[in-house]
Scaffold this motif. Structure first.
Motif, PDB file in Angstrom:
ATOM      1  N   ARG A   2      -8.391 -18.993  33.913  1.00  0.00           N
ATOM      2  CA  ARG A   2      -9.351 -18.514  32.927  1.00  0.00           C
ATOM      3  C   ARG A   2      -9.609 -17.047  33.267  1.00  0.00           C
ATOM      4  NH1 ARG A   2     -15.049 -20.513  30.537  1.00  0.00           N
ATOM      5  NH2 ARG A   2     -14.145 -21.094  28.536  1.00  0.00           N
ATOM      6  N   VAL A   3      -9.212 -16.174  32.369  1.00  0.00           N
ATOM      7  CA  VAL A   3      -9.273 -14.740  32.621  1.00  0.00           C
ATOM      8  C   VAL A   3     -10.178 -14.081  31.589  1.00  0.00           C
ATOM      9  CG1 VAL A   3      -7.937 -12.612  32.895  1.00  0.00           C
ATOM     10  CG2 VAL A   3      -6.882 -14.818  33.429  1.00  0.00           C
ATOM     11  N   VAL A   4     -11.041 -13.187  32.061  1.00  0.00           N
ATOM     12  CA  VAL A   4     -11.872 -12.395  31.163  1.00  0.00           C
ATOM     13  C   VAL A   4     -11.445 -10.932  31.292  1.00  0.00           C
ATOM     14  CG1 VAL A   4     -14.190 -11.719  30.471  1.00  0.00           C
ATOM     15  CG2 VAL A   4     -13.798 -13.991  31.462  1.00  0.00           C
ATOM     16  N   TYR A   5     -11.004 -10.366  30.177  1.00  0.00           N
ATOM     17  CA  TYR A   5     -10.627  -8.947  30.127  1.00  0.00           C
ATOM     18  C   TYR A   5     -11.809  -8.182  29.541  1.00  0.00           C
ATOM     19  CZ  TYR A   5      -7.928  -4.711  29.236  1.00  0.00           C
ATOM     20  OH  TYR A   5      -7.473  -3.413  29.247  1.00  0.00           O
ATOM     21  N   VAL A   6     -12.264  -7.165  30.267  1.00  0.00           N
ATOM     22  CA  VAL A   6     -13.444  -6.408  29.849  1.00  0.00           C
ATOM     23  C   VAL A   6     -13.083  -4.946  29.631  1.00  0.00           C
ATOM     24  CG1 VAL A   6     -15.782  -5.686  30.466  1.00  0.00           C
ATOM     25  CG2 VAL A   6     -14.953  -7.950  31.174  1.00  0.00           C
ATOM     26  N   CYS A   7     -13.454  -4.441  28.466  1.00  0.00           N
ATOM     27  CA  CYS A   7     -13.351  -3.007  28.186  1.00  0.00           C
ATOM     28  C   CYS A   7     -14.611  -2.600  27.431  1.00  0.00           C
ATOM     29  CB  CYS A   7     -12.103  -2.674  27.369  1.00  0.00           C
ATOM     30  SG  CYS A   7     -12.011  -0.933  26.889  1.00  0.00           S
ATOM     31  N   THR A   8     -15.505  -1.877  28.100  1.00  0.00           N
ATOM     32  CA  THR A   8     -16.784  -1.511  27.481  1.00  0.00           C
ATOM     33  C   THR A   8     -16.746  -0.144  26.811  1.00  0.00           C
ATOM     34  OG1 THR A   8     -17.606  -0.576  29.568  1.00  0.00           O
ATOM     35  CG2 THR A   8     -18.086  -2.903  29.128  1.00  0.00           C
ATOM     36  N   ASP A   9     -15.610   0.500  26.820  1.00  0.00           N
ATOM     37  CA  ASP A   9     -15.474   1.836  26.225  1.00  0.00           C
ATOM     38  C   ASP A   9     -15.476   1.716  24.699  1.00  0.00           C
ATOM     39  OD1 ASP A   9     -14.700   4.389  25.368  1.00  0.00           O
ATOM     40  OD2 ASP A   9     -13.378   4.688  27.082  1.00  0.00           O
ATOM     41  N   GLN A  10     -16.483   2.293  24.043  1.00  0.00           N
ATOM     42  CA  GLN A  10     -16.552   2.211  22.586  1.00  0.00           C
ATOM     43  C   GLN A  10     -15.432   3.004  21.921  1.00  0.00           C
ATOM     44  OE1 GLN A  10     -20.575   2.269  20.714  1.00  0.00           O
ATOM     45  NE2 GLN A  10     -21.302   2.772  22.779  1.00  0.00           N
ATOM     46  N   GLY A  11     -14.799   3.900  22.665  1.00  0.00           N
ATOM     47  CA  GLY A  11     -13.692   4.663  22.118  1.00  0.00           C
ATOM     48  C   GLY A  11     -12.356   3.955  22.223  1.00  0.00           C
ATOM     49  N   VAL A  12     -12.359   2.739  22.753  1.00  0.00           N
ATOM     50  CA  VAL A  12     -11.119   1.957  22.885  1.00  0.00           C
ATOM     51  C   VAL A  12     -11.293   0.631  22.168  1.00  0.00           C
ATOM     52  CG1 VAL A  12      -9.421   0.963  24.464  1.00  0.00           C
ATOM     53  CG2 VAL A  12     -10.635   3.061  25.106  1.00  0.00           C
ATOM     54  N   PRO A  13     -11.098   0.596  20.844  1.00  0.00           N
ATOM     55  CA  PRO A  13     -11.130  -0.689  20.132  1.00  0.00           C
ATOM     56  C   PRO A  13      -9.937  -1.529  20.572  1.00  0.00           C
ATOM     57  CG  PRO A  13     -10.347   1.075  18.686  1.00  0.00           C
ATOM     58  CD  PRO A  13     -10.791   1.737  19.955  1.00  0.00           C
ATOM     59  N   ALA A  14     -10.201  -2.703  21.067  1.00  0.00           N
ATOM     60  CA  ALA A  14      -9.131  -3.507  21.678  1.00  0.00           C
ATOM     61  C   ALA A  14      -7.959  -3.736  20.744  1.00  0.00           C
ATOM     62  CB  ALA A  14      -9.688  -4.842  22.161  1.00  0.00           C
ATOM     63  N   PHE A  15      -8.238  -3.914  19.456  1.00  0.00           N
ATOM     64  CA  PHE A  15      -7.179  -4.219  18.504  1.00  0.00           C
ATOM     65  C   PHE A  15      -6.847  -3.022  17.615  1.00  0.00           C
ATOM     66  CE2 PHE A  15      -9.248  -8.611  18.905  1.00  0.00           C
ATOM     67  CZ  PHE A  15      -8.434  -8.943  19.989  1.00  0.00           C
ATOM     68  N   GLY A  16      -7.117  -1.825  18.115  1.00  0.00           N
ATOM     69  CA  GLY A  16      -6.841  -0.615  17.363  1.00  0.00           C
ATOM     70  C   GLY A  16      -5.413  -0.134  17.508  1.00  0.00           C
ATOM     71  N   ARG A  17      -5.172   1.130  17.095  1.00  0.00           N
ATOM     72  CA  ARG A  17      -3.817   1.683  17.071  1.00  0.00           C
ATOM     73  C   ARG A  17      -3.568   2.749  18.125  1.00  0.00           C
ATOM     74  NH1 ARG A  17      -2.424   2.585  10.616  1.00  0.00           N
ATOM     75  NH2 ARG A  17      -2.413   0.365  10.033  1.00  0.00           N
ATOM     76  N   LYS A  18      -4.618   3.253  18.764  1.00  0.00           N
ATOM     77  CA  LYS A  18      -4.427   4.334  19.726  1.00  0.00           C
ATOM     78  C   LYS A  18      -3.741   3.800  20.981  1.00  0.00           C
ATOM     79  CE  LYS A  18      -8.328   6.016  21.246  1.00  0.00           C
ATOM     80  NZ  LYS A  18      -9.731   6.473  21.258  1.00  0.00           N
ATOM     81  N   GLY A  19      -3.238   4.731  21.799  1.00  0.00           N
ATOM     82  CA  GLY A  19      -2.480   4.317  22.975  1.00  0.00           C
ATOM     83  C   GLY A  19      -3.253   3.395  23.895  1.00  0.00           C
ATOM     84  N   ALA A  20      -4.530   3.705  24.125  1.00  0.00           N
ATOM     85  CA  ALA A  20      -5.333   2.849  24.995  1.00  0.00           C
ATOM     86  C   ALA A  20      -5.453   1.443  24.429  1.00  0.00           C
ATOM     87  CB  ALA A  20      -6.717   3.467  25.187  1.00  0.00           C
ATOM     88  N   SER A  21      -5.554   1.331  23.104  1.00  0.00           N
ATOM     89  CA  SER A  21      -5.641   0.025  22.467  1.00  0.00           C
ATOM     90  C   SER A  21      -4.335  -0.753  22.628  1.00  0.00           C
ATOM     91  CB  SER A  21      -5.973   0.187  20.975  1.00  0.00           C
ATOM     92  OG  SER A  21      -7.161   0.919  20.780  1.00  0.00           O
ATOM     93  N   VAL A  22      -3.215  -0.059  22.474  1.00  0.00           N
ATOM     94  CA  VAL A  22      -1.906  -0.694  22.674  1.00  0.00           C
ATOM     95  C   VAL A  22      -1.804  -1.232  24.100  1.00  0.00           C
ATOM     96  CG1 VAL A  22       0.584  -0.278  22.754  1.00  0.00           C
ATOM     97  CG2 VAL A  22      -0.791   0.696  20.905  1.00  0.00           C
ATOM     98  N   HIS A  23      -2.332  -0.459  25.044  1.00  0.00           N
ATOM     99  CA  HIS A  23      -2.334  -0.872  26.449  1.00  0.00           C
ATOM    100  C   HIS A  23      -3.134  -2.167  26.624  1.00  0.00           C
ATOM    101  CE1 HIS A  23      -2.802   0.682  30.869  1.00  0.00           C
ATOM    102  NE2 HIS A  23      -2.481  -0.595  30.823  1.00  0.00           N
ATOM    103  N   VAL A  24      -4.326  -2.213  26.055  1.00  0.00           N
ATOM    104  CA  VAL A  24      -5.156  -3.422  26.140  1.00  0.00           C
ATOM    105  C   VAL A  24      -4.413  -4.616  25.555  1.00  0.00           C
ATOM    106  CG1 VAL A  24      -7.270  -4.525  25.320  1.00  0.00           C
ATOM    107  CG2 VAL A  24      -7.340  -2.142  26.086  1.00  0.00           C
ATOM    108  N   GLN A  25      -3.825  -4.442  24.390  1.00  0.00           N
ATOM    109  CA  GLN A  25      -3.116  -5.540  23.732  1.00  0.00           C
ATOM    110  C   GLN A  25      -1.928  -6.016  24.560  1.00  0.00           C
ATOM    111  OE1 GLN A  25      -2.332  -4.347  19.560  1.00  0.00           O
ATOM    112  NE2 GLN A  25      -4.189  -3.108  19.733  1.00  0.00           N
ATOM    113  N   ALA A  26      -1.275  -5.087  25.241  1.00  0.00           N
ATOM    114  CA  ALA A  26      -0.125  -5.464  26.074  1.00  0.00           C
ATOM    115  C   ALA A  26      -0.551  -6.379  27.215  1.00  0.00           C
ATOM    116  CB  ALA A  26       0.555  -4.212  26.619  1.00  0.00           C
TER     117      ALA A  26
END
Length: 392
Positions: A2-26
């Protein structure tokens, strides 16, 4: 697990298109592929891609913005993570928390330490330095204190480059043996069978990324202008959007390149392979920098697409492209449009070299940089790489 992935940065929408978002999705994709029960904690996740339908999404409530106190509001948001983690943990024990370091994120690693849960803190950049240089940072001392707390309490601090690891060590709180350098990866499956759509009558230079000053796309436009003086069949395809787009389009017009340059705008990650398939060479034109700390996702995507890669000789990029027995790409002096134009011309005249570089890059992506390998290495640091509890 059971894994919880946390990203509290409002500038990184988890399901967005920016590079950081792609990283989260990966990372989320790899955890799902292992069969893990995956939970995401994020303030602005956005629309969930079909491939991540099994992720349990916990959206952090974003309070009303208080004028003049954006940093206090961000810290309040981070504190809300504890109750979300408590709720998830009460339903079934959490095995691992994986956090993408955010400027004001200190709650997750503290919660994990208090509850005896393994934790990974992924650090992609020295955020207080970045915030102070490129945006506004009112309370630098508080931001540094958050970074010290977060890194001190994580079981493993995963840094995407050696300069980032150096910054973490300089904070002085993380145990030396908890700090590790693991560069970013790429989902090679997305680029496995590209439908190549290159126009044989033209030669297209390509770039993928957010259009910000530190990506150096203006040098790429100037290089195109130099090439175009002697051969009007050169083209440029820029995939991405950002604050520099207007000035770049103005530069294109000023140099008389309107018909030779295309700006695709922001692209969904699933559409990037098809856009790369239109390119003959892919470029990462980073400008000169004394503190280059990136681990560029774009270069790994270029490799995975089987494209010949050209990049500037800044930071760790020479080692990435030339560190093995055979080069994976070509370098030019950072900031030199002339140097970039010469390397592009060299590759255009040598189709065999282009094919060789593309083939080597693709093999390196599969054998060394695939996200599965990267995530396995990260999880192994906390002793869970081989653990799965469900069928994929």
């Amino acid at each position: 697990m059971r894994v919880v992935y946390v990203c509290t940065d409002q500038g990184v929408p988890a399901f967005g298109r920016k590079g950081a978002s792609v990283h989260v999705q990966a990372i989320l994709t790899q955890l799902l592929d292992r069969g893990d029960d995956v939970h995401l904690v994020n303030p602005r996740p956005g629309s969930r891609p079909a491939g991540l339908s099994r992720v349990h999404v916990h959206e952090i409530a974003v309070g009303a913005r208080r004028d003049g106190e954006p940093e206090r509001a961000a810290q309040d948001l981070d504190r809300r993570v504890a109750s979300i983690l408590d709720d998830i943990h009460s339903q079934a024990p959490v095995d691992l928390v994986y956090e993408r370091y955010a400027l004001w994120g200190r709650t997750t690693t503290s919660w994990a330490r208090a509850h005896g849960v393994a934790s990974v803190l992924e650090v992609n950049s020295p955020l207080p330095d970045e915030q102070a240089r490129h945006r506004v940072l009112v309370d630098r001392a508080a931001a540094d204190a958050v970074a010290r707390d977060a890194t001190a309490r994580a079981d493993a601090v995963v840094c995407v480059s050696s300069p980032v690891a150096h910054w973490v060590r300089a904070l002085g709180t993380a145990a030396p043996d908890s700090i590790h350098v693991i560069p970013n990866g790429v989902d090679t499956r997305r680029f496995a069978s590209l439908d190549v759509r290159r126009d044989p009558a033209t030669f297209t230079l390509g770039f993928v990324g957010t259009l910000k000053p530190w990506h150096g796309v203006a040098d790429l436009v100037r290089a195109l202008a130099l090439l175009h003086r002697h051969d009007t069949t050169y083209r440029l395809l820029v995939v991405g959007d950002g604050p520099e787009r207007g000035s770049l389009e103005t530069l294109v017009d000023h140099l008389g390149l309107r018909g030779a340059a295309e700006f695709s705008g922001s692209a969904d990650p699933v559409d990037v392979p098809a856009l790369l398939a239109r390119m003959d060479v892919a470029v990462a034109p980073y400008p000169p920098s004394e503190d280059f700390y990136f681990s560029p996702l774009k270069i790994n995507e270029y490799f995975a697409a089987g494209l010949p890669v050209i990049t500037s000789d800044v930071g760790n990029l020479p080692a990435l492209l030339t560190g093995g027995a055979h080069p994976l790409g070509l370098l030019y002096p950072a900031g030199s449009a002339d140097g970039l134009a010469r390397v592009v011309s060299q590759l255009r005249d040598d189709p065999v070299a282009r094919a060789d570089l593309g083939g080597r890059g693709r093999r390196a992506a599969v054998e060394q940089h695939d996200w599965k390998r990267v995530v396995d290495r990260i999880l192994d640091l906390v002793g869970v790489a081989g653990v799965t509890t469900q069928a994929s």
